[in-house]
Design a protein around this motif. Sequence first.
Motif, PDB file in Angstrom:
ATOM      1  N   LEU A 595       0.862  -1.182   0.000  1.00  0.00           N
ATOM      2  CA  LEU A 595       0.000   0.000   0.000  1.00  0.00           C
ATOM      3  C   LEU A 595       0.899   1.234   0.000  1.00  0.00           C
ATOM      4  CD1 LEU A 595      -2.760   1.445   0.342  1.00  0.00           C
ATOM      5  CD2 LEU A 595      -2.482   1.163   2.819  1.00  0.00           C
ATOM      6  N   LYS A 596       0.747   2.069  -1.008  1.00  0.00           N
ATOM      7  CA  LYS A 596       1.514   3.316  -1.083  1.00  0.00           C
ATOM      8  C   LYS A 596       0.630   4.467  -0.638  1.00  0.00           C
ATOM      9  CE  LYS A 596       2.563   5.192  -5.132  1.00  0.00           C
ATOM     10  NZ  LYS A 596       3.249   5.468  -6.424  1.00  0.00           N
ATOM     11  N   LEU A 597       1.065   5.169   0.396  1.00  0.00           N
ATOM     12  CA  LEU A 597       0.315   6.308   0.934  1.00  0.00           C
ATOM     13  C   LEU A 597       1.093   7.588   0.639  1.00  0.00           C
ATOM     14  CD1 LEU A 597      -0.614   4.782   4.413  1.00  0.00           C
ATOM     15  CD2 LEU A 597      -2.042   4.869   2.360  1.00  0.00           C
ATOM     16  N   ALA A 633       8.587  11.734  -1.804  1.00  0.00           N
ATOM     17  CA  ALA A 633       8.241  10.978  -2.999  1.00  0.00           C
ATOM     18  C   ALA A 633       9.282  11.237  -4.085  1.00  0.00           C
ATOM     19  CB  ALA A 633       6.852  11.375  -3.495  1.00  0.00           C
ATOM     20  N   PHE A 634       9.314  10.377  -5.095  1.00  0.00           N
ATOM     21  CA  PHE A 634      10.259  10.536  -6.209  1.00  0.00           C
ATOM     22  C   PHE A 634      10.077  11.916  -6.846  1.00  0.00           C
ATOM     23  CE2 PHE A 634      11.292   9.852 -10.780  1.00  0.00           C
ATOM     24  CZ  PHE A 634      12.644   9.594 -10.622  1.00  0.00           C
ATOM     25  N   GLN A 643       5.173  16.254  -1.472  1.00  0.00           N
ATOM     26  CA  GLN A 643       4.652  14.898  -1.343  1.00  0.00           C
ATOM     27  C   GLN A 643       5.599  14.042  -0.500  1.00  0.00           C
ATOM     28  OE1 GLN A 643       2.096  13.783  -5.146  1.00  0.00           O
ATOM     29  NE2 GLN A 643       4.265  13.633  -5.569  1.00  0.00           N
ATOM     30  N   TRP A 644       5.036  13.421   0.527  1.00  0.00           N
ATOM     31  CA  TRP A 644       5.784  12.460   1.332  1.00  0.00           C
ATOM     32  C   TRP A 644       5.064  11.121   1.296  1.00  0.00           C
ATOM     33  CZ3 TRP A 644      10.181  13.004   4.765  1.00  0.00           C
ATOM     34  CH2 TRP A 644      10.874  14.209   4.566  1.00  0.00           C
ATOM     35  N   GLN A 645       5.851  10.052   1.263  1.00  0.00           N
ATOM     36  CA  GLN A 645       5.298   8.713   1.087  1.00  0.00           C
ATOM     37  C   GLN A 645       5.531   7.823   2.301  1.00  0.00           C
ATOM     38  OE1 GLN A 645       5.669   7.933  -3.733  1.00  0.00           O
ATOM     39  NE2 GLN A 645       6.833   6.676  -2.328  1.00  0.00           N
ATOM     40  N   ILE A 646       4.571   6.935   2.516  1.00  0.00           N
ATOM     41  CA  ILE A 646       4.728   5.819   3.450  1.00  0.00           C
ATOM     42  C   ILE A 646       4.402   4.552   2.675  1.00  0.00           C
ATOM     43  CG2 ILE A 646       3.826   4.702   5.538  1.00  0.00           C
ATOM     44  CD1 ILE A 646       3.149   7.488   6.593  1.00  0.00           C
ATOM     45  N   ILE A 647       5.236   3.537   2.802  1.00  0.00           N
ATOM     46  CA  ILE A 647       5.004   2.253   2.147  1.00  0.00           C
ATOM     47  C   ILE A 647       4.675   1.220   3.226  1.00  0.00           C
ATOM     48  CG2 ILE A 647       5.964   0.486   0.635  1.00  0.00           C
ATOM     49  CD1 ILE A 647       5.623   3.293  -0.639  1.00  0.00           C
ATOM     50  N   ILE A 675       2.173  -0.406  -9.203  1.00  0.00           N
ATOM     51  CA  ILE A 675       3.116  -1.080 -10.098  1.00  0.00           C
ATOM     52  C   ILE A 675       4.554  -0.634  -9.844  1.00  0.00           C
ATOM     53  CG2 ILE A 675       1.482  -1.563 -11.947  1.00  0.00           C
ATOM     54  CD1 ILE A 675       2.505   0.973 -13.334  1.00  0.00           C
ATOM     55  N   ASN A 676       4.724   0.493  -9.163  1.00  0.00           N
ATOM     56  CA  ASN A 676       6.051   0.951  -8.755  1.00  0.00           C
ATOM     57  C   ASN A 676       5.875   1.884  -7.571  1.00  0.00           C
ATOM     58  OD1 ASN A 676       5.774   3.805  -9.703  1.00  0.00           O
ATOM     59  ND2 ASN A 676       5.714   2.821 -11.723  1.00  0.00           N
ATOM     60  N   LEU A 677       6.979   2.311  -6.983  1.00  0.00           N
ATOM     61  CA  LEU A 677       6.934   3.179  -5.802  1.00  0.00           C
ATOM     62  C   LEU A 677       7.435   4.584  -6.107  1.00  0.00           C
ATOM     63  CD1 LEU A 677       8.183   0.632  -3.116  1.00  0.00           C
ATOM     64  CD2 LEU A 677       5.842   1.135  -3.845  1.00  0.00           C
TER      65      LEU A 677
END
Length: 678
Positions: A595-597, A633-634, A643-647, A675-677
């Motif tokens: 799950l990518k948040l 995020a990328f 944008q900040w991500q949590i995996i 499909i990717n992060l």
Amino acid sequence: MRTFLLNFNTPFLINFDSGIYQSILEIIMQYYEVWVSSNSYHSQENLTYHHEKKLKVGQIILVELRQQLVTAFIIKTTTKPRFKTKKIYQIFNLPILPNHLIQTGKWMLFYYPSTIGTVSRLLLPINLSATTIIDLPPVTTVPINNLKLNQLPPLTTDQKKALKLMQEKNSYLLHGVTGSGKTRLYIELIHQALSNNQSVLILTPEISLTSQLINNLEKIFDKYIFSWHSKQTAKQRERNWLNILTNNSQPKIIVGPRSVLFSPLANIGLIIIDEAHESAYKQEQAPHYETTRVAGYMSKITQAKIILGSATPSINDYYLATIKNKPIINLPNKIDHKNNLVSKTTIIDLKDRSKFTTSVYLSQELINAIKNALNDQEQTLLYLNRRGTARIVFCSVCGWQALCPHCDTALTYHGDNFKLRCHSCDFSSSVPINCPMCQNSEIIFKTIGTKAIEEEVKRLFPTAKTARFDTDNHKIDRFENNYQQIIDGSIDILIGTQILAKGLDLPTLSTLGVILADTSLYLPDYTATERTYQLLCQVIGRVGRGHIKANTIIQTYQPDHPIIQAAINNEYDKFYQNELLERKRFFFPPYCSILKLTIRRSKISTALTVATKLKKQIIDFNKSLTVEGPAPAFHEKINNQYQWQIIVKSTNRSNLLEIINKHLPANCFFDIDPINLL
């Protein structure tokens, strides 16, 4: 006082007051729960409307939603609710929506958590026009026995063996190397489905591939084929949708990208997902569905046969087929239309600049190969998976770099219109003559794209007919609008991104030049090696298909990289086993669900604070989960938002669904099974 004529056995008159009249209406009133096709409805709860007529589940209707009329369909009948309901505004004189679409929609609503309004937009046109319904052409029928497969080449030994296995099973992965004749097998299975009065869905990842597939199918199935894609106008798509819904008495073949899966086709007997490994089968907007997974569910409830065809199957699909004991049918050999054709592959080390004496971008070996192809009236394809003219623009004196003011990412230079452009938010600006920081004129353009290659090719081969194909093309220059010229060899040199790398069979193509083979290897993502292998195998597969001799020149900074070598030598098993070990070691799919948040805020400090708090909540909810981040995020900044991500990783997908349904703050975006992060 109102007067009614009631006919029991003998006509007679009865007088009612308005209260009695209203009571009678309430007694005969029918109540229905409906799904509305509107993005403005953000709930998973059905809406209830009433009507005096008895209607069926799947009936397509028009209802009022917040003072607007929207298309909807009946999901179930119900009893009178405690609250006041609105009347169904209009009932369309159309067949009901096929039951398998309704069941698939219900399943998707919770498997890929979304809203009724969003899922319904997959199943219905946004607005139905009464005029279009009236103007539909009459139904025509074509006898199945008029189809003649003997116009096609006979099946090879490999194909006969594969077809026998495919006829025995309902679900399988077809792993056929490029040029092995997968389409020929599709045709056999389509013919069998039509002969059983069953319809067929054929999915392609790109609109560019639709033209070729339809061209191949029309030779046999001309009157049965409907095309469906996003480049058609809304009116064209609506008309096609209505044609399919109202003419289900005869089987059809629907061809197009992932959206055709939701066409209102009855009696589906076969679902073909061609190039099943492609990332285009993942829906990037809500609902974030994976086409192969939805098609698998649909095939179960319709009992349709389903094929996942690919020369480079995805790691996940191959692994799932293996552990679930689903057949993997192989076509290991290319069809050789002409015997003893010579194929040559040359690897050029980009670090050795002595090989680039005439051009900075094209090695002398590649230039000579293009010259030979032109002399022999054969076609050349130059592949580079980067758009534009230059990807980095900076000042050599002070180091200033051209960045998007909204996204903080590098702007790409497009030399054809002398513009800098952001490929995230589409911001554009003129190219500065002097550095905005130090006023120096030493502006440097680095990291080439397809437009730079096009300019270089025109300089080197001014008399050759050249065409570039990428997502920057104007409508008239798009691949699908130039398909016939590409196929018949009228264009001498094709230049493009992955649009040209997939599935194409070009009879006069003899020379392939891969300008930079390791582009996608540099991406910071666990799928980078898989994507590199797939793209290289696919583009290499455009030549050496048995039509004419093949000459492949691959330019790379890493000639000995195992992924580059595996792709060149078509060693899928070796690549697959090595990649599985890496995925297991670092706990990535297929060994877990992801799950990518993404948290977006106008200030970087706020984004980090919210993300940190959310991570703690997730860990407190379930300490068995693997939670990584928060991290930028990328694309760290898009449209002035950080944008900040949590995996989040789990072997139990239901844990991730619970996070989505119960633990996400406002303005937190999610993608389950990404499909990717990046």
